[in-house]
Design an enzyme around this catalytic site. Structure first.
Site, short mmCIF file in Angstrom:
data_model
loop_
_atom_site.label_atom_id
_atom_site.label_comp_id
_atom_site.label_asym_id
_atom_site.label_seq_id
_atom_site.Cartn_x
_atom_site.Cartn_y
_atom_site.Cartn_z
N GLU A 4 0.82 -1.22 0.00
CA GLU A 4 0.00 0.00 0.00
C GLU A 4 0.85 1.26 0.00
O GLU A 4 1.93 1.27 0.56
CB GLU A 4 -0.87 0.02 1.27
CG GLU A 4 -1.91 -1.07 1.29
CD GLU A 4 -2.54 -1.23 2.67
OE1 GLU A 4 -2.94 -0.21 3.27
OE2 GLU A 4 -2.64 -2.37 3.13
N CYS A 31 3.23 8.26 1.49
CA CYS A 31 3.68 7.29 2.48
C CYS A 31 3.91 5.99 1.73
O CYS A 31 2.98 5.47 1.10
CB CYS A 31 2.61 7.14 3.55
SG CYS A 31 2.97 5.88 4.77
N CYS A 49 5.53 -7.56 7.37
CA CYS A 49 6.50 -7.08 8.37
C CYS A 49 6.69 -8.18 9.41
O CYS A 49 5.76 -8.92 9.71
CB CYS A 49 5.95 -5.81 9.04
SG CYS A 49 7.10 -5.05 10.22
N CYS A 107 4.51 -5.77 16.13
CA CYS A 107 3.86 -4.79 17.02
C CYS A 107 2.37 -5.14 17.15
O CYS A 107 1.70 -5.39 16.15
CB CYS A 107 4.05 -3.37 16.49
SG CYS A 107 5.79 -2.89 16.35
N CYS A 160 -0.56 -3.18 15.15
CA CYS A 160 -0.32 -2.86 13.74
C CYS A 160 -0.85 -3.94 12.80
O CYS A 160 -0.58 -5.13 12.99
CB CYS A 160 1.18 -2.66 13.53
SG CYS A 160 1.58 -2.18 11.84
N CYS A 209 -1.99 2.39 6.95
CA CYS A 209 -1.45 1.32 6.11
C CYS A 209 -1.58 -0.06 6.72
O CYS A 209 -1.64 -0.22 7.91
CB CYS A 209 0.01 1.60 5.80
SG CYS A 209 0.18 2.27 4.16
N1 SAH Z 1 8.04 -0.05 10.87
C1 SAH Z 1 8.11 1.38 10.93
C2 SAH Z 1 7.27 2.09 9.90
C3 SAH Z 1 5.87 1.60 9.67
S1 SAH Z 1 4.64 1.91 10.86
C4 SAH Z 1 7.80 1.85 12.32
O1 SAH Z 1 7.48 1.04 13.17
O2 SAH Z 1 7.93 3.05 12.59
C5 SAH Z 1 4.29 3.62 10.75
C6 SAH Z 1 3.72 4.19 12.03
O3 SAH Z 1 2.34 3.80 12.23
C7 SAH Z 1 4.47 3.74 13.25
O4 SAH Z 1 4.65 4.80 14.14
C8 SAH Z 1 3.51 2.70 13.82
O5 SAH Z 1 3.79 2.45 15.16
C9 SAH Z 1 2.18 3.34 13.55
N2 SAH Z 1 1.03 2.45 13.62
C10 SAH Z 1 0.94 1.16 13.27
N3 SAH Z 1 -0.29 0.67 13.50
C11 SAH Z 1 -1.01 1.67 14.01
C12 SAH Z 1 -2.36 1.80 14.46
N4 SAH Z 1 -3.21 0.76 14.44
N5 SAH Z 1 -2.75 3.00 14.92
C13 SAH Z 1 -1.90 4.06 14.94
N6 SAH Z 1 -0.64 4.00 14.54
C14 SAH Z 1 -0.18 2.82 14.08
#
Ligand code: SAH
Length: 346
Positions: A90, A103, A110, A114, A117, A335
């Site tokens: 995406e 973005c 991944c 987390c 996510c 995303c």
């Molecule tokens: N792997 C990298 C980049 C991708 S995530 C990283 O961890 O920074 C991009 C951002 O979106 C990160 O700050 C991540 O923690 C956040 N993110 C992921 N899922 C989310 C969600 N459900 N709500 C809000 N932010 C989220």
């Protein structure tokens, strides 16, 4: 194995052309065509013979648009792209007063795990090549018919887990005659691969580093971000401080508010204290993002007043914080969800 031509620097194209008996300066023309999204057959100032040789010795595949959603609220455009092998990723184009931002994704899936996510739910399928990162910008720019000014590497994937390809991507974006996006207009977001943060500091690209922090103690961070078991908050913030000292670039911290987990006023106080301990009077910034609901995570954002209170406490403690403006809320623009839903069903 054939080389992906979108991964090649102008100097490498030159070498290839010289091997064909073609003139070196043609490399510049080809590079410009590629970065405008042209196929070999459109390269009208390149001889048929050279185009045929390029086709024989390299591969050129732009991502295809499988799905495109445009927000009726703010014009945000979200793309679901299919790569040459059917992998789905995406990208999101956001319209701001100061220009268009994209973005982009750095991996298909991944492996960071987390808990909040969507991108990590099915694990990592593969890394994206530098050309595949670049071509998200090329295709989106062509599709919207407007210049893209800013790039954030905050889509699917952990960019520092695909380090070499990300570095090549940065070289390609900055190369003359291509997309022409300055490093100051590029941000890279990481969940905290500390060894790679030190390495990146040495490369001295003046990009902005964003850190997904999301918690103020090791026990709470490890619960939602497994990477924290490898490198704890102290190691992460020390690396950030070293990055700032080396590059002079202000670091941006992302803090996702999850109701009942990390969003109390006490958390805000603790967060301010923690960051000020490492940065003191040096500049840094905090972005507050109310968590987006991902069905599998069960996490929700708190109400407006608790979000406001959190930011107030930070500011009263002397920390610069802004709430991330939520764009494309009618199209689920965060995303990972489209890939997840389409991969799950397909
Ligand atoms: N792997 C990298 C980049 C991708 S995530 C990283 O961890 O920074 C991009 C951002 O979106 C990160 O700050 C991540 O923690 C956040 N993110 C992921 N899922 C989310 C969600 N459900 N709500 C809000 N932010 C989220």
């Amino acid at each position: 194995m054939k080389k992906e031509i979108l991964c090649m620097m102008p100097s490498e194209l030159e070498e290839l052309l010289l091997g064909f008996g073609e003139k070196a300066y043609k490399a510049k023309q080809i590079f410009a065509w590629l970065h405008r999204g042209a196929g070999f057959d459109e390269m009208s100032d390149i001889s048929k013979k050279t185009r045929a040789l390029l086709e024989e010795s390299t591969t050129l595949v732009y991502p295809s648009i499988v799905q495109k959603q445009v927000s009726g609220l703010d014009g945000t455009v979200k793309y679901l792209f299919s790569m040459y092998d059917g992998q789905l990723i995406e990208s999101v184009v956001m319209r701001y007063k100061h220009g268009n931002s994209i973005c982009i994704s750095s991996q298909a899936g991944c492996r960071m795990g987390c808990k909040f996510c969507a991108s990590t739910l099915g694990g990592k399928a593969r890394d994206l090549s530098a050309g595949e990162m670049l071509s998200q910008i090329i295709v989106a720019q062509k599709d919207i018919g407007e210049r893209i000014d800013n790039v954030v590497m905050m889509g699917i994937g952990e960019p520092l887990d695909n380090y070499d390809n990300v570095i090549r991507f940065l070289d390609l974006v900055g190369a003359k005659g291509g997309l022409n996006i300055g490093y100051r207009h590029i941000s890279l977001s990481t969940c905290g691969l500390v060894d790679k943060i030190y390495r990146l500091a040495e490369e001295s690209y003046p990009i902005t580093l964003s850190i997904s922090l999301h918690a103020t103690s090791d026990s709470e961070r490890s619960e939602i971000m497994p990477i924290n078991k490898k490198w704890g908050i102290d190691e992460l913030l020390s690396a950030c401080r070293a990055y700032f000292d080396k590059t002079g670039r202000r670091i941006s911290f992302e803090y996702t508010l999850i109701h009942g987990k990390n969003d109390s006023p006490a958390h805000a106080k603790h967060l301010a204290g923690l960051l000020l301990r490492y940065f003191d009077k040096s500049p840094f910034h905090v972005n507050i993002i109310p968590v987006n609901n991902v069905t599998e995570s069960g996490f929700t954002a708190g109400d407006e007043s608790s979000i406001k209170r959190f930011i107030d406490v930070l500011e009263r403690s002397g920390v610069n914080a802004t709430r991330r403006r939520k764009l494309g809320s009618d199209i689920d623009a965060s995303c990972g969800q489209l890939r997840h839903n389409n991969t799950k069903n397909g």
